[in-house]
Write an enzyme that holds these catalytic residues in place. Structure first.
Site, PDB file in Angstrom:
ATOM      1  N   ASN A  54     -60.866 -15.547  68.690  1.00 24.06           N
ATOM      2  CA  ASN A  54     -59.865 -15.973  69.520  1.00 24.06           C
ATOM      3  C   ASN A  54     -58.505 -16.560  68.847  1.00 24.06           C
ATOM      4  O   ASN A  54     -58.506 -16.720  67.726  1.00 24.06           O
ATOM      5  CB  ASN A  54     -60.181 -17.114  70.677  1.00 24.06           C
ATOM      6  N   HIS A  91     -60.905 -28.719  46.292  1.00 21.91           N
ATOM      7  CA  HIS A  91     -60.253 -29.466  45.172  1.00 21.91           C
ATOM      8  C   HIS A  91     -61.267 -30.225  44.515  1.00 21.91           C
ATOM      9  O   HIS A  91     -62.304 -30.813  45.258  1.00 21.91           O
ATOM     10  CB  HIS A  91     -58.946 -30.195  45.291  1.00 21.91           C
ATOM     11  N   THR A 117     -69.786 -29.465  57.426  1.00 20.99           N
ATOM     12  CA  THR A 117     -69.902 -29.848  55.920  1.00 20.99           C
ATOM     13  C   THR A 117     -71.017 -29.584  55.017  1.00 20.99           C
ATOM     14  O   THR A 117     -71.046 -29.290  53.865  1.00 20.99           O
ATOM     15  CB  THR A 117     -69.533 -31.365  55.521  1.00 20.99           C
ATOM     16  N   LYS A 118     -71.868 -29.238  55.731  1.00 22.62           N
ATOM     17  CA  LYS A 118     -73.199 -28.410  55.049  1.00 22.62           C
ATOM     18  C   LYS A 118     -73.790 -27.525  55.776  1.00 22.62           C
ATOM     19  O   LYS A 118     -73.506 -27.180  57.071  1.00 22.62           O
ATOM     20  CB  LYS A 118     -74.264 -29.663  55.068  1.00 22.62           C
ATOM     21  N   GLY A 161     -64.186 -24.306  70.170  1.00 23.68           N
ATOM     22  CA  GLY A 161     -62.851 -24.721  70.054  1.00 23.68           C
ATOM     23  C   GLY A 161     -62.571 -25.644  68.861  1.00 23.68           C
ATOM     24  O   GLY A 161     -63.205 -26.996  69.032  1.00 23.68           O
ATOM     25  N   ARG A 179     -74.072 -32.184  63.019  1.00 24.11           N
ATOM     26  CA  ARG A 179     -75.290 -32.297  62.683  1.00 24.11           C
ATOM     27  C   ARG A 179     -76.295 -31.581  63.882  1.00 24.11           C
ATOM     28  O   ARG A 179     -75.646 -31.355  64.838  1.00 24.11           O
ATOM     29  CB  ARG A 179     -75.946 -33.857  62.717  1.00 24.11           C
TER      30      ARG A 179
END
Length: 166
Positions: free
Chosen positions: A56, A86, A136-137, A113, A151
């Site tokens: 979308n 970084h 993040t994982k 979204g 999670r």
């Protein structure tokens, strides 16, 4: 590449064929029946999109490293797939060192979204990620995940089965 992206984003609302041709020229792979709605933003075109995937408006894909999106995925508005990263060490960061880690989205994943997927993440088949989550994982297959950081809330199961209207 960026001039093709600008053409894509300026295209008329009904210019589906023009946009499809531009995507196929810009990106590594665009599967049959895949749809990407403008505006769309990427850097290098190191993106593969599987058959029947829908992306979308306002998707941002920073493809310093490859991004692979499977078949039949649903990518909602303002989703960000960010491969650029970084070092934590301040010295190399101060001199501008940047690198990338690939992102892999398996088949039939739904990203709600505003989801942000961080560098190096893989999301398993059939998984649903709730709106606004920051992934993040890695996430396994067949789960519902949400939150910041994302999670796993639960497995997808019989309670989720529905019969679509005909």
């Amino acid at each position: 590449m960026q001039h093709l992206l600008a053409q894509f984003n300026r295209s008329a609302p009904a210019a589906w064929d023009e946009r499809d041709a531009l995507l196929r020229e810009m990106l590594r792979h665009v599967g049959a029946g895949a749809v990407v709605r403008p505006p769309f933003f990427c850097e290098y075109g190191a993106i593969s999109i599987g058959d029947g995937t829908f992306i979308n408006v306002d998707a941002v894909m920073l493809d310093v490293a490859p991004i692979a999106i499977g078949t039949a995925c649903q990518i909602a508005t303002r989703v960000q797939l960010l491969t650029a990263t970084h070092p934590i060490d301040p010295e190399p960061r101060r001199v501008g060192w940047e690198y990338g880690e690939p992102i892999t989205i398996a088949d039939n994943v739904w990203l709600g979204g505003g989801v942000i997927v961080c560098p190096g993440v893989t999301i398993g088949e059939d998984t649903v990620v709730g709106a606004g989550a920051v992934v993040t994982k890695n996430l396994p297959a067949g789960v519902v995940a949400a939150g910041v950081p994302a999670r796993v809330l639960r497995e997808i199961g019989e309670q989720d089965r529905v019969t679509p209207p005909r």
